[in-house]
Scaffold this motif. Structure first.
Motif, PDB file in Angstrom:
ATOM      1  N   ALA A 182       3.804   5.265  10.090  1.00  0.00           N
ATOM      2  CA  ALA A 182       2.817   5.789   9.144  1.00  0.00           C
ATOM      3  C   ALA A 182       3.494   6.329   7.890  1.00  0.00           C
ATOM      4  CB  ALA A 182       1.985   6.881   9.812  1.00  0.00           C
ATOM      5  N   LEU A 183       4.605   7.033   8.067  1.00  0.00           N
ATOM      6  CA  LEU A 183       5.337   7.548   6.917  1.00  0.00           C
ATOM      7  C   LEU A 183       5.861   6.403   6.049  1.00  0.00           C
ATOM      8  CD1 LEU A 183       7.398  10.468   8.516  1.00  0.00           C
ATOM      9  CD2 LEU A 183       5.248  10.617   7.246  1.00  0.00           C
ATOM     10  N   GLY A 184       6.365   5.356   6.675  1.00  0.00           N
ATOM     11  CA  GLY A 184       6.842   4.202   5.924  1.00  0.00           C
ATOM     12  C   GLY A 184       5.725   3.470   5.213  1.00  0.00           C
ATOM     13  N   TYR A 185       4.570   3.394   5.851  1.00  0.00           N
ATOM     14  CA  TYR A 185       3.376   2.755   5.283  1.00  0.00           C
ATOM     15  C   TYR A 185       3.094   3.319   3.896  1.00  0.00           C
ATOM     16  CZ  TYR A 185      -1.711   1.616   5.161  1.00  0.00           C
ATOM     17  OH  TYR A 185      -2.977   1.170   4.838  1.00  0.00           O
ATOM     18  N   ALA A 186       3.111   4.637   3.764  1.00  0.00           N
ATOM     19  CA  ALA A 186       2.789   5.281   2.495  1.00  0.00           C
ATOM     20  C   ALA A 186       3.976   5.326   1.542  1.00  0.00           C
ATOM     21  CB  ALA A 186       2.283   6.702   2.757  1.00  0.00           C
ATOM     22  N   ALA A 187       5.157   5.662   2.052  1.00  0.00           N
ATOM     23  CA  ALA A 187       6.289   5.971   1.175  1.00  0.00           C
ATOM     24  C   ALA A 187       6.888   4.740   0.501  1.00  0.00           C
ATOM     25  CB  ALA A 187       7.367   6.707   1.967  1.00  0.00           C
ATOM     26  N   VAL A 188       6.956   3.613   1.186  1.00  0.00           N
ATOM     27  CA  VAL A 188       7.509   2.409   0.553  1.00  0.00           C
ATOM     28  C   VAL A 188       6.582   1.926  -0.562  1.00  0.00           C
ATOM     29  CG1 VAL A 188       8.153   0.003   0.932  1.00  0.00           C
ATOM     30  CG2 VAL A 188       8.871   1.740   2.561  1.00  0.00           C
TER      31      VAL A 188
END
Length: 398
Positions: free
Chosen positions: A341-347
């Motif tokens: 989920a963190l990667g979903y938003a941050a990238v």
């Protein structure tokens, strides 16, 4: 302009935002629902469709050249208009970008959909703004339409609003458009939902407690996600330039590259990396990915967009970020869904060089209780992206 005039103009813009949101939300719902249906058809008939991606690309590009006027410039038209160009955004852009994206996805291209929605809303808003002789009207309604298009497709009105407000110029928020953009975004989200377009959401279970070790891991993730977004922007621009230098004829370029992409997509797990990448997002959140998924989705998306196919970058970036996050979770001892989920938003935030939009989309998709974690990881990703962006006309604040 005095205070009364400012209030009057804001009321006019906000009133116009409602029909603009209705129109953008309706078109986004039609586009989105058919796109999902097309994805199902492609998955069922991959061997009959993917080998012809190059030939279909020639048809798309020829249609743009023959009948599209300046529509082939796509998102660049919105950035030019937002930065003060007096050129109009032709309404014919809307059917061209919709049909071009449908065909790209049907025949196996790895592309997104947000570019289409933002262009739809932006074209509608800019056209509406040119009909009213109000100071800054064209720009404010352009941004309002962009927010409406994004929100109508993703049904995340807060993220859509701040994406529109911050994407044109890094570090600058167009506050004049805030109220109409919010109004249009919520209207578009409601309309597209009423027309049957479902919102993607996932409730994260917080089966962990905060600690200094967790904070360090989140910040380390933010650094890596920032680098991943930077690499995506860098290779997208470099590959587009390389393709244009090596294959100067755009029709020949899209034929050769598209055919190669289609055939290699078949070889790589029968089209696993075709389309939006929502299949990979779902698997990332449910522990079903391969460790190399993020790299292959990265590669196929860069090649598809560099060849000249229609779509967007954002949903594939969600997919790349989620799969990369899931891969890193096992290395760092983090819950897989949480890291994905963190990667979903941050990238996405790193590649688009935006800050508030990815934080808010993380909260709207995965739950507001996760907001502090998205602030930390997206903030560091934004710092570490090196000021690169997938949008070449995005201005940098002096």
């Amino acid at each position: 302009m005095n205070y009364r005039e400012k209030i009057r103009n804001q009321l006019i813009f906000t009133g116009l935002a409602i029909p603009l949101g209705i129109a953008a939300g309706s078109i986004a719902a039609l586009f989105g629902r058919i796109l999902l249906y097309i994805g199902n058809i492609r998955d069922e008939y991959v061997y009959f469709l993917l080998p012809f991606l190059g030939a279909v690309g020639v048809f798309i590009l020829w249609s743009y050249q023959k009948f599209g006027d300046r529509s082939s410039k796509g998102m660049a038209l919105l950035f030019e208009a937002g930065h003060g160009s007096k050129e109009t955004i032709p309404l014919r852009l809307i059917p061209f970008v919709i049909i071009g994206t449908w065909l790209t996805h049907l025949f196996g291209g790895s592309a997104g959909r947000e570019g289409v929605a933002v262009q739809i809303g932006g074209a509608l808003g800019h056209t509406l703004g040119r009909r009213f002789s109000i100071e800054s009207g064209e720009k404010i309604l352009l941004l309002t339409g962009m927010a409406a298009g994004f929100s109508g497709l993703f049904r995340t009105p807060l993220a859509a609003t701040f994406f529109a407000l911050e994407v044109l110029t890094v570090g600058v928020l167009e506050y004049k458009a805030l109220l109409p953009a919010l109004t249009a975004a919520f209207t578009a989200s409601y309309i597209s939902g009423a027309l049957g377009l479902e919102k993607f959401s996932y409730v994260l279970s917080k089966n962990f407690s905060f600690s200094p070790s967790l904070l360090f891991k989140i910040l380390f993730l933010g650094f890596l996600f920032g680098i991943m977004g930077r690499l995506f922007s860098y290779f997208l621009h470099r590959t587009k330039k390389l393709f244009s230098e090596k294959l100067k004829n755009p029709l020949l370029r899209i034929l050769i590259a598209g055919t190669a992409i289609g055939l290699f997509s078949l070889l790589c797990f029968q089209g696993r990396y075709s389309g939006l990448g929502t299949n990979l997002i779902s698997m990332s959140l449910n522990e079903g990915i391969y460790s190399w998924d993020f790299a292959f989705k990265f590669l196929f998306t860069v090649l598809t967009l560099s060849a000249g196919f229609q779509g967007g970058e954002v949903t594939p970036l969600f997919s790349i970020g989620a799969t990369f996050g899931a891969f890193l979770a096992s290395l760092l001892g983090l819950p897989i869904a949480f890291s994905a989920a963190l990667g979903y938003a941050a990238v996405f935030g790193s590649a688009s060089n935006t800050l508030l939009a990815p934080i808010l989309i993380g909260a709207e998709v995965f739950g507001p209780e996760m907001l502090p974690y998205f602030i930390a990881v997206c903030g560091l990703a934004y710092i570490c992206n090196g000021n690169l962006s997938i949008y070449p006309l995005q201005k940098k604040k002096k």
